[in-house]
Design an enzyme around this catalytic site. Structure first.
Site, PDB file in Angstrom:
ATOM      1  N   ARG A  92      10.952 -27.577 -60.855  1.00  0.00           N
ATOM      2  CA  ARG A  92      10.179 -28.436 -59.941  1.00  0.00           C
ATOM      3  C   ARG A  92      10.343 -29.904 -60.316  1.00  0.00           C
ATOM      4  NH1 ARG A  92       4.492 -25.815 -60.653  1.00  0.00           N
ATOM      5  NH2 ARG A  92       3.743 -27.318 -59.135  1.00  0.00           N
TER       6      ARG A  92
ATOM      7  N   ARG B 272      -2.992 -25.200 -66.096  1.00  0.00           N
ATOM      8  CA  ARG B 272      -3.436 -24.639 -64.814  1.00  0.00           C
ATOM      9  C   ARG B 272      -2.924 -23.209 -64.665  1.00  0.00           C
ATOM     10  NH1 ARG B 272      -1.771 -27.682 -59.373  1.00  0.00           N
ATOM     11  NH2 ARG B 272       0.224 -26.696 -59.777  1.00  0.00           N
TER      12      ARG B 272
ATOM     13  N   ARG C 243      -0.678 -18.876 -59.894  1.00  0.00           N
ATOM     14  CA  ARG C 243       0.427 -19.382 -59.068  1.00  0.00           C
ATOM     15  C   ARG C 243       1.768 -18.991 -59.663  1.00  0.00           C
ATOM     16  NH1 ARG C 243      -0.731 -25.451 -56.887  1.00  0.00           N
ATOM     17  NH2 ARG C 243       1.543 -25.486 -57.105  1.00  0.00           N
TER      18      ARG C 243
ATOM     19  N   LYS D 178      -2.319 -34.936 -57.314  1.00  0.00           N
ATOM     20  CA  LYS D 178      -2.431 -35.228 -55.873  1.00  0.00           C
ATOM     21  C   LYS D 178      -3.614 -34.476 -55.254  1.00  0.00           C
ATOM     22  CE  LYS D 178       1.824 -33.781 -55.010  1.00  0.00           C
ATOM     23  NZ  LYS D 178       2.435 -33.507 -56.323  1.00  0.00           N
TER      24      LYS D 178
ATOM     25  N   ARG E  84       8.035 -35.010 -48.818  1.00  0.00           N
ATOM     26  CA  ARG E  84       8.688 -34.819 -50.112  1.00  0.00           C
ATOM     27  C   ARG E  84      10.178 -35.133 -50.025  1.00  0.00           C
ATOM     28  NH1 ARG E  84       4.529 -31.068 -52.229  1.00  0.00           N
ATOM     29  NH2 ARG E  84       4.869 -30.734 -54.449  1.00  0.00           N
TER      30      ARG E  84
END
Ligand code: B4P
Length: 194
Positions: A145, A128, A134, A14, A89
């Site tokens: 998630r 990532r 993160r 996204k 969401r």
């Protein structure tokens, strides 16, 4: 206004595709994930609450996100349009977005649903995680998630199908190939509205 919702599972691309859409169509970008990470970095009250949810892979409560979005949206007045990245969401968030846009004399133009298989999503997010720093890019949080995505976020596709605004895009291939698919859909939609 051209208002695009970009939708998909965590790691579907996204944020990556939003950057290209913004450049091509001159839109403003609202990423709820980016806004929340900035709040966390600044150590604000909202950031502290959000951090508890994000690090567990949970969604931040709707009331907090909706208030936050209303403030950000007001700062984007007079733009050609907005790309909503990672928002809505949940169904209540989609309803709130519709209301907020209608009150400003506009609406969502289309929703792009990036489709990527689960194994590829996990690989991308782990990759990532090697450099992102993160708190949510680790295997346990990624699994949470994905569960939250299937139970709370995926049903939103139905909402936009009913609105006649839903477009599925294959989210696998090079970043440029995927962008070409998205660009084509947006242009088709703009032509319908002209
Ligand atoms: P987000 O920041 O929205 O993050 P995301 O879903 O993980 O990422 P995205 O799909 O944008 O992936 P990206 O382009 O980076 O949310 C983080 C958290 O914030 C949520 O879990 C939640 O807790 C909270 N939150 C945010 N919004 C909320 C809301 N509205 N309500 C409640 N809570 C909210 O791509 C991922 C990786 O893949 C990158 O490393 C990229 O380089 C790579 N990649 C992209 N495209 C690729 C391709 N074609 N091929 C190979 N790799 C690719």
């Amino acid at each position: 206004m051209l208002n695009v919702v970009i939708f998909g599972a965590p790691g579907s691309g996204k944020g990556t595709q939003s950057d290209l859409i913004i450049k091509e169509f001159g839109l403003e970008h609202i990423s709820t994930g980016d806004v929340l990470r900035a709040e966390i970095k600044e150590g604000t009250e909202l950031g502290k609450i959000a951090n508890d949810y994000i690090s567990k892979g949970q969604l931040v409560p709707d009331e907090l996100i909706i208030d936050m979005l209303a403030n950000v949206l007001d700062s984007k007045e007079n733009s050609k349009g907005v790309i909503f990245d990672g928002f809505p969401r949940t169904i209540p968030q989609a309803e709130a977005l519709k209301k907020m846009l209608n009150e400003r004399g506009t609406d969502v133009t289309l929703m792009i649903n990036l489709h990527v298989e689960e194994g590829e999503l996990i690989n991308r997010l782990l990759e990532r995680g090697k450099s992102s720093g993160r708190s949510d890019d680790n295997i346990d949080t990624i699994k949470s998630r994905l569960e939250v995505y299937h139970s709370q976020t995926a049903p939103l596709a139905e909402y936009y199908i009913k609105e006649g605004k839903h477009h599925t895009i294959k989210g696998v291939g090079t970043i440029e190939e995927i962008f070409e698919r998205i660009k084509e859909r947006i242009k088709e939609r703009i032509n319908i509205h002209l």
